[in-house]
Design a protein around this motif. Sequence first.
Motif, PDB file in Angstrom:
ATOM      1  N   ARG A  24      10.164   2.408   6.566  1.00 27.35           N
ATOM      2  CA  ARG A  24      10.287   2.728   5.133  1.00 27.35           C
ATOM      3  C   ARG A  24       9.988   1.497   4.273  1.00 27.35           C
ATOM      4  O   ARG A  24       9.310   1.586   3.254  1.00 27.35           O
ATOM      5  N   LEU A  25      10.482   0.350   4.689  1.00 29.41           N
ATOM      6  CA  LEU A  25      10.249  -0.885   3.946  1.00 29.41           C
ATOM      7  C   LEU A  25       8.771  -1.268   3.982  1.00 29.41           C
ATOM      8  O   LEU A  25       8.210  -1.704   2.964  1.00 29.41           O
ATOM      9  N   ALA A  26       8.138  -1.093   5.126  1.00 29.78           N
ATOM     10  CA  ALA A  26       6.714  -1.399   5.238  1.00 29.78           C
ATOM     11  C   ALA A  26       5.889  -0.492   4.333  1.00 29.78           C
ATOM     12  O   ALA A  26       4.986  -0.953   3.619  1.00 29.78           O
ATOM     13  N   GLU A  27       6.200   0.799   4.327  1.00 34.88           N
ATOM     14  CA  GLU A  27       5.446   1.737   3.494  1.00 34.88           C
ATOM     15  C   GLU A  27       5.655   1.465   2.017  1.00 34.88           C
ATOM     16  O   GLU A  27       4.714   1.538   1.214  1.00 34.88           O
ATOM     17  N   ALA A  28       6.876   1.122   1.621  1.00 31.09           N
ATOM     18  CA  ALA A  28       7.182   0.889   0.203  1.00 31.09           C
ATOM     19  C   ALA A  28       6.532  -0.381  -0.323  1.00 31.09           C
ATOM     20  O   ALA A  28       6.254  -0.490  -1.522  1.00 31.09           O
ATOM     21  N   THR A  29       6.283  -1.353   0.555  1.00 27.61           N
ATOM     22  CA  THR A  29       5.734  -2.640   0.118  1.00 27.61           C
ATOM     23  C   THR A  29       4.264  -2.820   0.492  1.00 27.61           C
ATOM     24  O   THR A  29       3.686  -3.867   0.196  1.00 27.61           O
ATOM     25  N   GLY A  30       3.688  -1.829   1.152  1.00 24.97           N
ATOM     26  CA  GLY A  30       2.281  -1.935   1.536  1.00 24.97           C
ATOM     27  C   GLY A  30       2.020  -2.959   2.610  1.00 24.97           C
ATOM     28  O   GLY A  30       0.950  -3.561   2.669  1.00 24.97           O
ATOM     29  N   THR A  31       3.012  -3.178   3.470  1.00 28.46           N
ATOM     30  CA  THR A  31       2.862  -4.140   4.562  1.00 28.46           C
ATOM     31  C   THR A  31       2.758  -3.398   5.888  1.00 28.46           C
ATOM     32  O   THR A  31       2.882  -2.171   5.951  1.00 28.46           O
ATOM     33  N   THR A  32       2.562  -4.146   6.966  1.00 22.98           N
ATOM     34  CA  THR A  32       2.282  -3.550   8.277  1.00 22.98           C
ATOM     35  C   THR A  32       3.455  -3.741   9.224  1.00 22.98           C
ATOM     36  O   THR A  32       3.989  -4.845   9.353  1.00 22.98           O
ATOM     37  N   LEU A  33       3.839  -2.672   9.863  1.00 20.84           N
ATOM     38  CA  LEU A  33       4.850  -2.741  10.917  1.00 20.84           C
ATOM     39  C   LEU A  33       4.189  -3.299  12.176  1.00 20.84           C
ATOM     40  O   LEU A  33       3.084  -2.895  12.545  1.00 20.84           O
ATOM     41  N   ASP A  43       7.068  -8.207   7.764  1.00 17.11           N
ATOM     42  CA  ASP A  43       7.150  -9.506   7.101  1.00 17.11           C
ATOM     43  C   ASP A  43       6.866  -9.336   5.615  1.00 17.11           C
ATOM     44  O   ASP A  43       5.794  -8.858   5.228  1.00 17.11           O
ATOM     45  N   LEU A  44       7.822  -9.740   4.784  1.00 20.37           N
ATOM     46  CA  LEU A  44       7.700  -9.707   3.337  1.00 20.37           C
ATOM     47  C   LEU A  44       7.659 -11.134   2.817  1.00 20.37           C
ATOM     48  O   LEU A  44       7.939 -12.089   3.547  1.00 20.37           O
TER      49      LEU A  44
END
Length: 377
Positions: free
Chosen positions: A105-114, A127-128
């Motif tokens: 969920r955090l990856a999708e909300a921030t546009g980052t990669t799991l 990684d944020l």
Amino acid sequence: MIERHDPHTGLHSEQGALPGEHPGRARNPIVKVHDLAWLEFQKPDLERAEAFAAAFGFTTALRTPDEVQLRGTDAGSPCVLIRRGPRSRFLGPTFRAADGQDVLRLAEATGTTLRPLPDSLGGVAVDLVDPNGTRVRVVADTHQLPTLPTQAPLTFNIGHDVARVNATQRPPRVPARVQRLGHVVLQTTRYRQTLDWYLEHLGLIVSDFLYHQGQRERGPVMSFIRCDRGSTPTDHHTLAMTLGPANRYVHSAYQVPDLDSLAAGGEHLLDRGYQRSWGIGRHIQGSQIFDYWRDPDGFLVEHFTDGDLFDCTLEPGWAPMSASGLAQWGPPATRDFLGVKPGPEALRELRAVIGALRADNEFDLRRLHGLMKAFTS
């Protein structure tokens, strides 16, 4: 009869917010992390770092030519990861999510990669980057190291309540066995923006705010922030954040079993020539009994025991920032702990002050004056 003023009067943060002040939590955070998992550092001399770690009370969980993983006695992941590199620096904190779905969920909300973590750690991570440029990692489903033996608590005779007869107390001067990672403290030039980022992205909530004396209307300059696990009590602070002239690591703290293990472990460190920065004492915000040390690379690390635990129902306290307000009892805060001891670190901080005053951030002349007043109060 002369009345003596108690400098701690009013400094315990039972006073709450005034109307319109920061609520200390986000309305709808993306996720709510469960804990601080580990911290990552880079250091050029892993042998020296591992020797200090053993004297401080860590156990080595993994050792390769280019990495050391240090753990406490509690089950779970390592507390500290140290990678070999050309210079000493803090790489960033890692938080543990409730499960893999929260990381996704955090990856999708921030546009980052799991992505998967190395086999030595297991699990997945995202990684944020916080507003200061610090890498913030959030993980789930990591390998769980088994529990290790810890130091047995002593049996106390407390007042007239006798539990020990025909037996002595002889705690050995050995390393204080670190049980777990407790918290990390970071300094930021963009305090409000960075605070809100952690509350909104990780669901952390504020336990206590500090403000500069005479500047409360400008908002807080430090916050002690805990995880929100609902009715499950968590450490008074897992992350603490303070406004200052540079974006940097301040210190990290590691729980040990009790006061005797902390004190005897301190004697063990002194016997081996390591530098105590400040202690032993008891904090106000968080109530921990503390003892601060400098590792050979200059990083400030803390032994602590007997800290406060809060559930989600407690609202933030508010108090003025002052040097005397750092402890209920113990020696005065040292220049080394405050970062003003003459030497390379103080010189770097002075350069940071000059640079911050010229830049576009929250650290201005009035904030500098408030900070200097706090250090001398």
